[in-house]
Design a protein around this motif. Structure first.
Motif, PDB file in Angstrom:
ATOM      1  N   VAL A  69       0.461  -0.797  -0.015  1.00 36.63           N
ATOM      2  CA  VAL A  69      -0.081  -0.198  -0.097  1.00 36.63           C
ATOM      3  C   VAL A  69       0.854   0.656  -0.023  1.00 36.63           C
ATOM      4  O   VAL A  69       1.700   1.256   0.814  1.00 36.63           O
ATOM      5  CB  VAL A  69      -0.820   0.075   1.245  1.00 36.63           C
ATOM      6  CG1 VAL A  69      -1.762   1.692   1.084  1.00 36.63           C
ATOM      7  CG2 VAL A  69      -1.943  -0.916   0.819  1.00 36.63           C
ATOM      8  N   PRO A  70       1.004   2.049  -1.119  1.00 33.27           N
ATOM      9  CA  PRO A  70       1.444   3.471  -1.145  1.00 33.27           C
ATOM     10  C   PRO A  70       0.895   4.356  -0.164  1.00 33.27           C
ATOM     11  O   PRO A  70       0.247   4.893  -0.230  1.00 33.27           O
ATOM     12  CB  PRO A  70       1.534   3.883  -2.534  1.00 33.27           C
ATOM     13  CG  PRO A  70       0.586   3.734  -3.322  1.00 33.27           C
ATOM     14  CD  PRO A  70       0.326   1.713  -2.144  1.00 33.27           C
ATOM     15  N   PHE A  71       2.190   5.236   0.438  1.00 34.39           N
ATOM     16  CA  PHE A  71       2.068   6.329   0.847  1.00 34.39           C
ATOM     17  C   PHE A  71       2.379   7.778   1.017  1.00 34.39           C
ATOM     18  O   PHE A  71       3.270   7.740  -0.921  1.00 34.39           O
ATOM     19  CB  PHE A  71       3.365   6.327   2.340  1.00 34.39           C
ATOM     20  CG  PHE A  71       2.558   4.611   3.208  1.00 34.39           C
ATOM     21  CD1 PHE A  71       1.619   4.570   3.412  1.00 34.39           C
ATOM     22  CD2 PHE A  71       4.270   4.617   3.953  1.00 34.39           C
ATOM     23  CE1 PHE A  71       1.314   3.136   4.782  1.00 34.39           C
ATOM     24  CE2 PHE A  71       3.719   3.053   4.480  1.00 34.39           C
ATOM     25  CZ  PHE A  71       2.297   2.859   4.656  1.00 34.39           C
ATOM     26  N   ALA A  72       2.042   8.565   0.934  1.00 35.47           N
ATOM     27  CA  ALA A  72       1.528   9.752   0.387  1.00 35.47           C
ATOM     28  C   ALA A  72       2.397  10.525   1.818  1.00 35.47           C
ATOM     29  O   ALA A  72       3.277  11.797   1.173  1.00 35.47           O
ATOM     30  CB  ALA A  72       0.568  10.338  -0.384  1.00 35.47           C
ATOM     31  N   SER A  73       3.192   9.971   2.496  1.00 35.38           N
ATOM     32  CA  SER A  73       3.201  10.783   4.357  1.00 35.38           C
ATOM     33  C   SER A  73       4.801  10.783   4.109  1.00 35.38           C
ATOM     34  O   SER A  73       5.389  10.576   3.479  1.00 35.38           O
ATOM     35  CB  SER A  73       3.044  10.099   5.291  1.00 35.38           C
ATOM     36  OG  SER A  73       3.406   8.821   5.406  1.00 35.38           O
ATOM     37  N   ALA A  74       4.930  12.331   4.486  1.00 33.44           N
ATOM     38  CA  ALA A  74       6.853  12.384   4.253  1.00 33.44           C
ATOM     39  C   ALA A  74       7.456  12.985   6.451  1.00 33.44           C
ATOM     40  O   ALA A  74       6.297  13.316   6.653  1.00 33.44           O
ATOM     41  CB  ALA A  74       7.028  13.401   3.868  1.00 33.44           C
TER      42      ALA A  74
END
Length: 318
Positions: A58-63
């Protein structure tokens, strides 16, 4: 006078503690979110930006930002597009360029992170969606992206746009390769996954002519290896995966002066997907990786002797 022996004792104790602590790993603050296939970029302010990644595909956009002073992580602005297996490049203006990646399809989009505001903004998109590629900052300030396509592309921070050319064409379609900026300004691309097997080929990109050319080939085809420019100007390529051999312990040296490869000392432990870091003393620290299990072992390469030695292990295999 009584204070002198106490001072000496204090200094000796400090030295002994430092020596005892040398060549060891210590735990530090944990990420807010566990993640893999992300990027980590050292910012000019000394903090480290970790962006994107995935967990259970599941890809993340968070940083997140790591602060070495406090040893803690904190959230920062999120990417507009969740992605993993992308590239991240620190630009001369202090911003970070994130390009490509995967989130169910090959991504062409790119974004810029501004450390001053902690926010992301869109920038020009790649002509070709790609992931597991390489991104190399050139001496002229442009960024060379190559892999997952026979084409390569150049990003110009001054205009925020990408350019492609038929003259920027790789001999082979590849990913999981390495790209190393050489002292002469050329970029060395090594190995990677070809159509079906790991490649032994290597290529040079010349920014002056905007062209690629073949150079000497590795003795052993490999992907998921590391490549490190040594202080003597040679490039150390180590480990990786080759089929049908599996994970590799071997290492090779590339000499830009001759365009040839030569064997050097091998790892004690076969590994792929590890990290390699050039230390201030000129040695190369290789940590972790995979060879059927996640590895905790760490090894040091000494360019003076061409040999590897074991050093302190990671607390967790990764």
């Amino acid at each position: 006078m009584k204070t002198i022996p106490i001072l000496v004792l204090s200094l000796l104790l400090t030295l002994a503690t430092s020596l005892q602590a040398a060549n060891t790993f210590a735990t530090t603050g944990s990420l807010v979110s566990k993640r893999a296939s992300h990027t980590a970029t050292l910012l000019p302010n000394g903090k480290v930006l970790v962006a994107g990644g995935e967990s259970a595909s599941v890809p993340f956009a968070s940083a997140e930002l790591y602060d070495p002073v406090t040893g803690t992580w904190s959230a920062t602005g999120s990417l507009a597009t969740a992605r993993y297996s992308h590239s991240a490049t620190l630009l001369p203006n202090g911003k970070v360029l994130v390009a490509g990646g995967w989130n169910g399809s090959y991504l062409a989009s790119a974004e810029l992170y501004d450390p001053a505001t902690g926010t992301w903004s869109a920038t020009g998109s790649l002509a070709t969606g790609r992931y597991s590629h390489t991104a190399t900052l050139l001496p002229n300030g442009k960024v060379l992206v190559a892999g997952r396509s026979t084409s390569s592309e150049l990003y110009d921070p001054a205009t925020g746009t990408w350019s492609t050319s038929t003259t920027i064409s790789l001999v082979s379609t590849l990913d999981f390769h390495t790209a190393t900026l050489l002292p002469n300004g050329k970029v060395l691309l090594v190995g990677g996954q070809g159509t079906s097997v790991p490649l032994a080929s290597a290529e040079l990109y010349d920014p002056a002519t905007d062209t690629w050319s073949a150079t000497g080939s590795l003795t052993t085809g490999r992907k998921l290896h590391t490549a490190m420019l040594l202080p003597n100007g040679k490039v150390l390529v180590a480990g990786g995966f080759n089929s049908p051999s599996g994970d590799l312990a071997s290492a090779e040296l590339y000499d830009p002066a001759t365009g040839m490869w030569s064997a050097t000392g091998s790892f004690a432990t076969k590994r792929e997907s590890h990290t390699a870091t050039l230390l201030p003393n000129g040695k190369v620290l290789v940590a972790g990786g995979y060879n059927g299990i996640y590895l905790t072992s760490v090894e040091l390469y000494d360019p003076a002797t061409g040999t590897w030695s074991a050093t302190g292990s990671l607390a967790k295999g990764r």
